[in-house]
Write an enzyme that holds these catalytic residues in place. Structure first.
Site, PDB file in Angstrom:
ATOM      1  N   ASN A 173       0.854  -1.083  -0.196  1.00 48.89           N
ATOM      2  CA  ASN A 173      -0.286  -0.060   0.089  1.00 48.89           C
ATOM      3  C   ASN A 173       0.950   1.568  -0.276  1.00 48.89           C
ATOM      4  OD1 ASN A 173      -2.786  -1.245  -0.250  1.00 48.89           O
ATOM      5  ND2 ASN A 173      -2.592  -2.135   1.871  1.00 48.89           N
TER       6      ASN A 173
ATOM      7  N   HIS B 164      -9.806  14.554  -7.853  1.00 43.57           N
ATOM      8  CA  HIS B 164      -8.545  14.557  -6.836  1.00 43.57           C
ATOM      9  C   HIS B 164      -8.279  15.827  -6.966  1.00 43.57           C
ATOM     10  CE1 HIS B 164      -8.969  10.438  -7.602  1.00 43.57           C
ATOM     11  NE2 HIS B 164      -8.776   9.937  -6.082  1.00 43.57           N
TER      12      HIS B 164
ATOM     13  N   GLU C 169     -22.247   9.692   4.251  1.00 41.43           N
ATOM     14  CA  GLU C 169     -21.225   9.124   5.102  1.00 41.43           C
ATOM     15  C   GLU C 169     -21.118   9.913   6.536  1.00 41.43           C
ATOM     16  OE1 GLU C 169     -18.764   7.018   2.800  1.00 41.43           O
ATOM     17  OE2 GLU C 169     -20.050   6.606   2.042  1.00 41.43           O
TER      18      GLU C 169
ATOM     19  N   ARG D 233       1.627  11.558   3.735  1.00 41.61           N
ATOM     20  CA  ARG D 233       0.488  10.736   4.070  1.00 41.61           C
ATOM     21  C   ARG D 233       0.651   8.822   4.682  1.00 41.61           C
ATOM     22  NH1 ARG D 233      -4.973   8.295   1.616  1.00 41.61           N
ATOM     23  NH2 ARG D 233      -6.449   7.929   3.649  1.00 41.61           N
TER      24      ARG D 233
END
Length: 757
Positions: A116, A701, A490, A521
């Site tokens: 990841n 984005h 959400e 990040r």
């Protein structure tokens, strides 16, 4: 007996680097401040490894953004648009390449193998002028030496660097990147010569592409490169490190025959077949760096089993030629268990983060040398035994339900076109229906409410009231914009995996288990330690509340089992697919409860389906079979009149299109705004995909607001490939990271663009 660590996390135990970077980018601190934080982190890591008795301590594995970008800087391979005129590359240019700046886009970022983590992709072509432009590797070696630590400088190997690159814009896609080898090797020679002059005795080249499917000309590039470097490398110990999978027999043969290389590193955790290759023949007089401690998970090592593996290798390569190592860089695991004060003691005893893995490496090396720390080994054995026998790990009912899945196909009884007809009668949607992917902007106020509720600073009543107001606002906004299928936005969710994991049994959560994803990040993966089940409904309350506020269809929003699996630290005591089936059964219960509560459209996101693909083609079939099966399990009991959506987050579908169709969803939405018509034609070429398809019409984005005409033009292009009765109009991803002043006009333009067509 010697020990080695392939690499170490850079962020710091409390994400110190993240905060220093973001402060610098925001103009709140100076370059000197950032350099100081970085130097402190490096010195504490080197000291920690030296104190733990590690012999081969890596340097130059630290990066302000990414190690491949560091290599691009070292080679001076700066894309022309940045106007680089030579000299040493500083922060301005480095971070412009990584993140873009006011006038220039960033370089592309893509996943580092099947982890990841993401790296910055070099953009190369015949015009690139390579020149030694960043002395970071040498500077860091000297920095460690001044602190009294002799390190092993680590470089991304020349062949892997080229194989991980792409042809720059304007260069033929078919440009042979490996033809640049003779141009980059002179820079590598300069770096090696400087490291030698600074006193380095060992250098590590990371060549992880050796574990991929390689053609003979690609393997030959490794042979040629190291033959060319041989004279420069003479007098040094040279380690070529591989990781993330086993090697094919051809790649193994190429690796162990490289000129000028004295040591070879292997991942013996994921590379189970590599062990047999080593046993069938290892070059005499060479060193074997045995990666027996898992760099990609958070479980304590089975020290007794690792020791047995190492002892069997010792008889092949010789006692003095075996080095204990990690399977890959520890970059892919969390930093230090010491900072986990809230984790349950029993579960904590089963874990090892990077700092603990360093101690495991050293303990194994000492045991091989006849200095076994009996107390350390017996504590490890006790922890493993407790994990095996803990009633928290095993749930008989779940085991039985998962075992009952074998031998069945789990497919909805009717075809997708018959289901779409039944759904249309019920939902009565217009041609080109509009929807969004799920999340709406998360304001500072909203995050504060969630944080305070978690910290018990506000009551449940106050929390529910705040979330309810947010949902009401989002529903009203969508109705005003005239969107056809609504979402509740959400507001109650911090993360699409964590939200479900917190409500499923078999999951644990850390406070500081952060892992770098890209740049500053970080992600904090949940830990799946036991059998997974759903004690009670997870989303029904909020979804039915939202549906009660509107007469339009409201989508229930679930995260799919494969995505939950791929974005978690997964238990290593049973096959991954078994864990995935357990999660699928829990999501199936939730989908059926949503349907009973009157939710007629349910989206089951599989954003990370592709991420789990094994690195080599030979493993693709089995993975895709169980991944797709897991998705089908989640909605096998759903009625024909309930519409199942799924969302996927990447642009390269060509090789898995049949598997996506086999998922048998009614509507699939995809992140397509960047790859455009290519992807759509994949859905049409030779495959009549009967379901609805929503290729994202704009890129969320970017803060840019796409004008109506541009969106209408894009929809028209889509209609040239897809029939109007299957096309849906939607953004390409969730809107969580955007602001309302960007989202409102963009969605308004999107709805306007879809109407007249």
């Amino acid at each position: 007996m010697a020990s080695h660590v392939v690499g170490y996390p850079r962020m710091g135990p409390k994400r110190e680097l993240k905060f220093a970077l973001e402060s610098f980018w925001d103009g709140k601190s100076s370059a000197e401040d950032l350099k100081k934080v970085a130097a402190d982190l490096r010195s504490s890591i080197w000291k920690q490894m030296a104190d733990a008795g590690i012999k081969y301590i890596p340097s130059n594995t630290f990066a302000y953004y990414d190690q491949v970008l560091d290599t691009t800087a070292m080679l001076g391979a700066v894309p022309a648009r940045y106007g680089f005129n030579g000299g040493e590359i500083g922060f301005d240019l480095y971070f412009s390449m990584a993140r873009g700046n006011a006038s220039l886009p960033a370089m592309e970022m893509t996943k580092w193998f099947d982890t990841n983590y993401h790296y910055i992709v070099p953009e190369l072509g015949p015009e690139v002028k390579f020149a030694y432009s960043s002395h970071k590797a040498v500077d860091e070696y000297k920095e460690a030496k001044a602190l009294g630590v002799d390190t092993v400088p680590v470089l991304v190997g020349p062949v892997s660097y080229l194989l991980l690159s792409k042809a720059a814009k304007g260069v033929e896609k078919s440009f042979p990147l490996l033809s640049l080898l003779p141009k980059i090797l002179p820079v590598y020679k300069e770096v090696i010569a400087e490291l030698k002059a600074a006193g380095a005795s060992t250098i590590q080249f990371d060549e992880p592409t050796l574990v991929m499917d390689l053609e003979s000309h690609q393997l030959k590039a490794f042979t040629d490169a190291y033959a060319d470097l041989e004279s420069t490398l003479s007098g040094l110990n040279v380690l070529v490190e591989t990781y993330f999978a086993d090697l094919t027999p051809e790649a193994y043969k190429t690796l162990v025959s490289l000129n000028g290389v004295t040591a070879f590193g292997f991942d013996l955790v994921r590379g189970t077949k590599t062990l047999d290759l080593i046993k069938s023949g290892f070059p005499s007089g060479k060193y074997l760096f045995a990666g027996v401690v898992d760099g990609r998970n958070i479980w304590a090592n089975d020290l007794a089993a690792s020791l047995a593996t190492l002892q069997s290798l010792e008889s092949i390569v010789g006692k003095d030629k075996l080095v204990v190592s990690t399977s890959c860089s520890l970059l892919h695991t969390a930093v230090d268990l010491v900072n986990e004060t809230k984790l349950d003691d029993e579960i904590k005893s089963w874990l090892a983060f990077a700092a603990q893995k360093v101690l495991e490496v050293n303990a194994l090396a000492k045991a091989l040398a006849g200095q076994k720390d009996e107390a350390f080994f017996s504590a490890n054995a006790a922890a493993l035994a407790s994990r095996k026998s803990s009633p928290r790990v095993t749930n008989e009912a779940v085991q039985k339900a998962a075992a009952g899945l074998k031998g069945s196909d789990h497919r909805r009884a009717t075809t997708v076109s018959a289901r779409l007809d039944a759904q249309q009668k019920k939902l009565n949607l217009p041609v080109l229906p509009t929807t969004t992917i799920g999340s709406f902007p998360q304001t500072v106020e909203l995050r504060r409410v969630r944080r305070e509720y978690k910290a018990k600073k506000i009551s449940e009543e106050e929390y529910v009231k705040a979330i309810k107001e947010e949902i009401s606002k989002v529903v009203k906004l969508q109705e005003e914009l005239d969107i056809d299928v609504l979402v509740h936005g959400e507001p109650e969710r911090n993360d699409m995996v964590e939200y479900f994991g917190e409500q499923l049994s078999g999951f644990a959560f850390t406070v500081n288990g952060w892992v770098q994803s890209y740049g500053s990040r970080c992600v904090k993966p949940p830990i799946i330690y036991g059998d997974v089940s759903r004690p009670k409904a997870m989303t029904v309350f909020w979804s039915s509340l939202a549906q009660s506020m509107t007469s339009r269809p409201m989508k229930g929003m679930l995260t799919g089992p494969v995505t939950i699996l791929n974005w978690s630290f997964v238990r290593n005591d049973q096959p991954r697919h078994e864990t995935c089936y357990q999660i699928a059964l829990a999501i199936e219960d939730e989908a059926e409860d949503l349907e009973k509560a009157g939710i007629n459209v349910i989206q089951i996101d599989e954003a990370a389906l592709r991420e789990g693909l094994p690195l080599r083609k030979s493993g693709h079939g089995f993975y895709l079979q169980w991944a797709v099966h897991s998705f089908r399990i989640t909605n096998v009991g759903i009625q024909d009149t309930t519409q199942i959506h799924t969302h996927m987050c990447y642009s390269n579908f060509n090789d898995i299109i049949h598997s996506i169709i086999d998922m048998d969803a009614d509507v699939i939405t995809i992140e397509n705004s960047r790859s455009d018509e290519k992807l759509l034609s994949v859905f049409r070429e030779g495959v009549k995909y009967g379901a609805g398809i929503g290729p994202g019409v704009y890129d969320i984005h970017s803060p840019r607001i796409p004008p109506t005409e541009e969106l209408a033009d894009r929809i028209r292009k889509m209609l040239a490939v897809l029939e109007s009765n299957v096309l849906w109009v939607n953004p390409d991803c969730g809107l969580k990271t955007r602001k309302y002043n960007e989202v409102n006009p963009a969605l308004s333009n999107m709805v306007y663009a879809a109407k007249p067509i």
